[in-house]
Motif scaffolding. Structure first.
Motif, mmCIF file in Angstrom:
data_model
loop_
_atom_site.group_PDB
_atom_site.id
_atom_site.type_symbol
_atom_site.label_atom_id
_atom_site.label_comp_id
_atom_site.label_asym_id
_atom_site.label_seq_id
_atom_site.Cartn_x
_atom_site.Cartn_y
_atom_site.Cartn_z
ATOM 1 N N UNK A 107 123.952 90.714 -1.197
ATOM 2 C CA UNK A 107 123.472 89.650 -0.098
ATOM 3 C C UNK A 107 124.055 88.229 -0.244
ATOM 4 N N UNK A 108 124.168 87.611 -1.244
ATOM 5 C CA UNK A 108 124.599 86.198 -1.580
ATOM 6 C C UNK A 108 125.959 86.393 -0.771
ATOM 7 N N UNK A 109 126.964 87.211 -1.189
ATOM 8 C CA UNK A 109 128.354 87.419 -0.779
ATOM 9 C C UNK A 109 128.385 87.670 0.925
ATOM 10 N N UNK A 110 127.405 88.729 1.250
ATOM 11 C CA UNK A 110 127.453 89.004 2.456
ATOM 12 C C UNK A 110 127.108 87.898 3.366
ATOM 13 N N UNK A 111 126.288 87.114 3.206
ATOM 14 C CA UNK A 111 125.919 86.072 3.983
ATOM 15 C C UNK A 111 126.942 85.315 4.350
ATOM 16 N N UNK A 112 127.644 84.782 3.232
ATOM 17 C CA UNK A 112 128.959 83.990 3.286
ATOM 18 C C UNK A 112 129.954 84.704 4.292
ATOM 19 N N UNK A 116 127.194 83.131 7.950
ATOM 20 C CA UNK A 116 125.822 82.555 8.224
ATOM 21 C C UNK A 116 125.235 81.905 6.835
ATOM 22 N N UNK A 117 126.197 81.574 6.036
ATOM 23 C CA UNK A 117 125.953 80.723 4.807
ATOM 24 C C UNK A 117 127.257 80.064 4.228
ATOM 25 N N UNK A 118 127.285 78.893 3.737
ATOM 26 C CA UNK A 118 128.489 78.342 3.170
ATOM 27 C C UNK A 118 128.376 78.586 1.675
ATOM 28 N N UNK A 119 129.295 78.375 0.802
ATOM 29 C CA UNK A 119 129.186 78.466 -0.695
ATOM 30 C C UNK A 119 128.738 76.985 -0.961
ATOM 31 N N UNK A 120 127.931 76.907 -1.665
ATOM 32 C CA UNK A 120 127.168 75.672 -2.271
ATOM 33 C C UNK A 120 127.869 75.281 -3.558
ATOM 34 N N UNK A 121 127.439 74.092 -3.783
ATOM 35 C CA UNK A 121 128.130 73.406 -5.149
ATOM 36 C C UNK A 121 127.493 74.022 -6.494
ATOM 37 N N UNK A 122 126.455 74.960 -6.267
ATOM 38 C CA UNK A 122 125.910 75.756 -7.473
ATOM 39 C C UNK A 122 126.814 77.110 -7.689
ATOM 40 N N UNK A 133 133.343 82.394 -2.992
ATOM 41 C CA UNK A 133 134.474 81.625 -2.565
ATOM 42 C C UNK A 133 135.442 82.406 -1.999
ATOM 43 N N UNK A 134 135.931 83.541 -2.349
ATOM 44 C CA UNK A 134 136.755 84.375 -1.532
ATOM 45 C C UNK A 134 136.092 84.825 -0.187
ATOM 46 N N UNK A 135 134.905 85.041 -0.168
ATOM 47 C CA UNK A 135 134.164 85.453 1.061
ATOM 48 C C UNK A 135 134.227 84.354 2.018
ATOM 49 N N UNK A 136 134.282 83.216 1.400
ATOM 50 C CA UNK A 136 133.965 82.034 2.537
ATOM 51 C C UNK A 136 135.413 81.868 3.143
ATOM 52 N N UNK A 137 136.310 81.961 2.145
ATOM 53 C CA UNK A 137 137.849 81.707 2.853
ATOM 54 C C UNK A 137 138.010 82.922 3.720
#
Length: 154
Positions: A107-112, A116-122, A133-137
């Protein structure tokens, strides 16, 4: 829904155990109330930065998370990998939704990946932070969701 990414391994998290919880309430686009065996646990999705309050995608992000969780082949039971606790004593988690086959949705990766979400600093604290991070790219490259206008709400 967009493509899925394979999960990456990370030795630092090799001994983490999956727990199984019922999703009782989706509180926000990254916060859940989990329940099992008569106990409740507030949880937050590891490594995500959800759209800010008032952002045009705020409601859509919440709906998307609910949609992902509803695909569980196990009647809203999900796999939860605890990572730690945040400053509000919520359990920081990665969530996996069983789909009935050999695959599951991270779920975390799929949202990105779906924008529907960005990768946060944590994210570096998450077992699958590099995958996120790859998903965000990929989401940025496809200009989906938060990246439709090439601007992310910080």
């Amino acid at each position: 829904m967009s493509a899925r990414l394979s999960q990456g391994g990370n030795q630092r998290f090799a001994n983490q155990q999956t727990e199984y919880w019922f999703v009782e309430v989706v509180n926000s686009d990254r916060s859940l109330t989990l329940a099992r065996e008569g106990q409740q646990q507030e949880a937050i999705l590891c490594g995500l930065q959800a759209p800010a309050m008032g952002h045009p995608l705020e409601a859509a992000s919440l709906d998307h998370l609910k949609q992902l969780l509803a695909t569980s082949a196990e009647d809203e039971v999900v796999g939860v990998v605890p990572v730690g606790r945040d400053s509000l004593d919520r359990l920081v988690v990665e969530v996996f939704v069983p789909t009935g086959g050999a695959e599951e949705i991270h779920v975390n990766t799929q949202m990105v990946l779906d924008g529907f979400a960005a990768v946060g600093n944590t994210a570096e604290d998450c077992p699958n932070g590099l995958v996120m991070v790859t998903a965000e790219d990929r989401a940025k490259g496809a200009a989906v969701g938060l990246w439709q206008d090439s601007e992310v709400s910080e």
